[in-house]
Design a protein around this motif. Structure first.
Motif, short mmCIF file in Angstrom:
data_model
loop_
_atom_site.label_atom_id
_atom_site.label_comp_id
_atom_site.label_asym_id
_atom_site.label_seq_id
_atom_site.Cartn_x
_atom_site.Cartn_y
_atom_site.Cartn_z
N LEU A 27 34.77 -59.72 88.10
CA LEU A 27 33.41 -59.52 87.64
C LEU A 27 33.00 -58.06 87.59
CD1 LEU A 27 31.68 -62.40 89.65
CD2 LEU A 27 32.28 -62.38 87.23
N ARG A 28 33.80 -57.18 88.17
CA ARG A 28 33.42 -55.77 88.21
C ARG A 28 33.68 -55.13 86.85
NH1 ARG A 28 33.19 -53.47 93.33
NH2 ARG A 28 32.51 -51.61 92.22
N THR A 29 32.68 -54.41 86.34
CA THR A 29 32.83 -53.75 85.06
C THR A 29 33.74 -52.53 85.19
OG1 THR A 29 30.63 -54.42 84.36
CG2 THR A 29 31.59 -52.55 83.21
N ARG A 30 34.72 -52.45 84.30
CA ARG A 30 35.55 -51.25 84.25
C ARG A 30 34.83 -50.23 83.37
NH1 ARG A 30 41.46 -52.24 82.46
NH2 ARG A 30 41.65 -52.79 84.64
N PRO A 31 34.45 -49.08 83.92
CA PRO A 31 33.67 -48.13 83.12
C PRO A 31 34.50 -47.50 82.03
CG PRO A 31 34.29 -47.14 85.21
CD PRO A 31 34.72 -48.58 85.28
N ARG A 32 33.84 -47.07 80.95
CA ARG A 32 34.51 -46.29 79.93
C ARG A 32 34.71 -44.87 80.46
NH1 ARG A 32 34.33 -48.47 74.91
NH2 ARG A 32 34.23 -46.45 73.89
N PRO A 33 35.74 -44.14 79.99
CA PRO A 33 35.99 -42.79 80.52
C PRO A 33 34.77 -41.87 80.49
CG PRO A 33 37.87 -43.49 79.22
CD PRO A 33 36.81 -44.55 79.04
N ALA A 34 34.02 -41.88 79.37
CA ALA A 34 32.85 -41.00 79.28
C ALA A 34 31.80 -41.38 80.31
CB ALA A 34 32.26 -41.06 77.87
N ARG A 35 31.61 -42.67 80.53
CA ARG A 35 30.65 -43.14 81.52
C ARG A 35 31.09 -42.76 82.93
NH1 ARG A 35 26.14 -43.75 84.04
NH2 ARG A 35 25.82 -45.72 85.10
N LEU A 36 32.38 -42.89 83.22
CA LEU A 36 32.88 -42.52 84.53
C LEU A 36 32.72 -41.03 84.77
CD1 LEU A 36 34.38 -43.63 87.07
CD2 LEU A 36 36.47 -42.80 86.02
N ALA A 37 33.01 -40.22 83.76
CA ALA A 37 32.83 -38.77 83.90
C ALA A 37 31.38 -38.43 84.22
CB ALA A 37 33.28 -38.05 82.61
N GLU A 38 30.46 -39.07 83.50
CA GLU A 38 29.04 -38.83 83.75
C GLU A 38 28.66 -39.23 85.18
OE1 GLU A 38 26.53 -41.16 81.27
OE2 GLU A 38 24.67 -40.43 82.18
N ARG A 39 29.20 -40.37 85.63
CA ARG A 39 28.86 -40.86 86.96
C ARG A 39 29.37 -39.91 88.04
NH1 ARG A 39 31.08 -46.66 87.87
NH2 ARG A 39 29.63 -47.01 86.15
N TRP A 40 30.63 -39.50 87.94
CA TRP A 40 31.18 -38.59 88.93
C TRP A 40 30.42 -37.27 88.94
CZ3 TRP A 40 37.27 -38.68 89.31
CH2 TRP A 40 37.67 -39.94 89.74
N TRP A 41 30.10 -36.75 87.74
CA TRP A 41 29.40 -35.47 87.65
C TRP A 41 28.02 -35.56 88.29
CZ3 TRP A 41 31.05 -30.84 87.19
CH2 TRP A 41 30.27 -29.80 86.70
N GLN A 42 27.33 -36.67 88.07
CA GLN A 42 26.02 -36.85 88.67
C GLN A 42 26.11 -37.05 90.19
OE1 GLN A 42 23.07 -36.32 87.29
NE2 GLN A 42 24.23 -35.73 85.46
N GLN A 43 27.18 -37.67 90.63
CA GLN A 43 27.33 -37.92 92.07
C GLN A 43 27.62 -36.64 92.86
OE1 GLN A 43 30.31 -41.06 91.85
NE2 GLN A 43 28.82 -42.61 92.40
N VAL A 44 28.02 -35.58 92.19
CA VAL A 44 28.20 -34.29 92.87
C VAL A 44 27.12 -33.31 92.44
CG1 VAL A 44 30.68 -34.56 93.25
CG2 VAL A 44 29.88 -33.46 91.15
N ALA A 45 26.01 -33.81 91.88
CA ALA A 45 24.95 -32.92 91.38
C ALA A 45 24.35 -32.09 92.52
CB ALA A 45 23.87 -33.74 90.69
#
Length: 490
Positions: A272-290
């Protein structure tokens, strides 16, 4: 607990919209779907051919049959063909009071034609009072706001605030009908101090959009029960729907606007877990180290580097440590090349390993000459130990995640500082090294390799990659803090 979610809507015999889409969406996002039919619709991917509305008494019987036997956790309401149907549903909601009610106000066709007569529209407006969230598209939002359809995002949000205020309901404003740029949606709550939570995503060029409104609203209803709040439910539903839209063409259903592939994630992953698209994952990681990035930019060393008034001794001390770092960083890059299985990735990491040594020779020797280098500082040692230990463990994906911050943080910082400085800046050579187009291209390639590997990995590996990336970002912060903390002699 598995959410028990009831869809009250019309049918689609091709399976892409209406109740059929709702049931797939509920299942794909972790719920148990139930269905009460308001109308039998003869339609396909090209359009609607006819609508048959069963007797109102039979609709009431369906609703009673479900609620008399099953505890309902959430309700999604879609097509309500006329005022009588809307009245039956409204009476049932008043009696049963389900915990979560999401209303997709089906009022305007894709062509722009109004689907409901004035009496039905009035009944639908009254029904909004029983909903927790409504999910109108741009034309439907305009009808509810009593205005022309918004032509830009600011106008859509303003209309959503007006509707939220008028009906005292949460509004999910959807920007998919607006032209160009990323797709933006917003969760709007005028009662909560005009709170607006925005969501952005890439616009997918596809004809597989049949039933997206039905699918999103039923997914949000399900995920609201699972996740306990609206914002994370909307975010998760959007991620799932983006994945389903992207895979829609695989179905090959119909000659018009085809359906989304509701079960693409389940079929590919069996979960059931969504596998993120590469662009979405990049955005998420970048925001998580904001916050960490903001801390780096606030460091006295970085501020001095930006303004050009950094003490020269501190800068030279930093360069000497960078020289120590690059020698071992090159070894870690070479290890990534050895571990990579795809030839273009092997070449990329090998070229980067050589480039790190060239950079050490060119920039550092040009600025420092041949003077003896000081020993590696503790911050330098801890950073390279982290990289080399990660390389020694032999997991290519985790290693390249650990290597990424030295591309991403430096390119982002260097390009912005270079844009703010002139040719007379005392540290212009350093800024140019990390702000030029070649390094920007390297950075984009590194981000692509890491995020693609991450989305193809299983969840535990993706988590190890994230932790390695985060640890390297923390080491970068310590590396930038060290020159002035060490108080080098002038």
């Amino acid at each position: 607990m598995i959410p028990r979610v009831l869809s009250i809507a019309g049918t689609d015999p091709t399976g892409g919209a209406g109740i059929q889409a709702d049931l797939k969406s509920i299942a794909a996002t972790g719920g148990y779907g139930m269905a009460v039919v308001t109308a039998l619709v003869a339609q396909n991917t090209r359009g609607v051919r006819g609508v048959h509305v069963p007797p109102a008494g039979f609709l009431a019987d369906q609703l009673a049959a479900v609620s008399d036997d099953v505890e309902i956790d959430a309700v999604k309401i879609g097509m309500l063909a006329d005022a009588t149907v809307a009245g039956v549903v409204s009476d049932w909601l008043r009696r049963c009071r389900p915990p979560v009610v999401v209303l997709d106000p089906v009022m305007v066709a894709t062509s722009g034609d109004r689907l409901l007569d004035p009496d039905a529209e009035r009944a639908l407006r009254e029904l909004i009072g029983h909903a927790d969230l409504i999910t109108p598209n741009i034309p439907e939002l305009a009808v509810l706001a009593g205005a022309s359809p918004a032509s830009d995002w600011a106008g859509a949000v303003a209309q959503a605030l007006a509707v939220s205020r008028r009906y005292r309901v949460l509004v999910l404003a959807k920007g998919g009908h607006l032209a160009g740029g990323p797709v933006r949606d917003a969760l709007v709550d005028a009662a909560g101090g005009q709170a607006v939570v925005e969501f952005r995503g890439e616009r997918l060029e596809t004809h597989n959009t049949h039933g997206t409104g039905c699918s999103l609203s039923s997914a949000v209803a399900t995920l609201r029960v699972r996740l306990g709040d609206w914002a994370p439910a909307v975010a998760a539903a959007r991620d799932w729907l983006a994945e389903s839209i992207a895979a829609g063409a695989e179905l090959g259903v119909g000659g018009g606007n085809g359906p989304v592939h509701h079960l693409a994630g389940l079929w590919s992953r069996g979960g059931l877990r969504t596998r993120p698209r590469p662009a979405r994952l990049a955005e998420r990681w970048w925001q998580q180290v904001a916050e960490l990035r903001r801390d780096i930019e606030a460091l006295p060393f970085v501020r001095g580097l930006a303004e050009g008034d950094l003490d020269r001794a501190a800068f030279e001390w930093y360069l000497a440590q960078d020289s120590c770092y690059l020698r071992d960083y090159s070894r870690a890059l070479a290890a990534a090349s050895t571990l990579a299985t795809e030839p273009s990735a092997q070449r990329f990491w090998a070229d980067c390993a050589q480039g790190a040594l060239v950079e050490e020779q060119r920039l550092h020797r040009a600025l420092l000459g041949d003077r003896p280098r000081p020993p590696a500082a503790p911050s330098t040692t801890r950073y390279v130990d982290h990289l080399l230990a990660t390389a020694a463990r032999g997991d290519y994906r985790v290693l390249i995640a650990a290597l990424l911050p030295c591309f991403w943080l430096y390119q982002n910082l260097g390009s912005r500082l270079a844009a703010r400085s002139d040719a007379a800046h005392p540290y212009r050579a350093w800024l140019d090294a990390y702000g030029d187009a070649e390094f920007a291209a390297q950075n984009e390639r590194a981000i692509d390799l890491v995020t693609t590997a991450a989305v193809e990995a299983d969840e535990p590996t993706r988590d190890r990659m994230w932790r390695a990336f985060r640890a390297s970002c923390e080491h970068e912060a310590a590396f930038f803090a060290a020159p002035l903390a060490a108080r080098p002699a002038g």
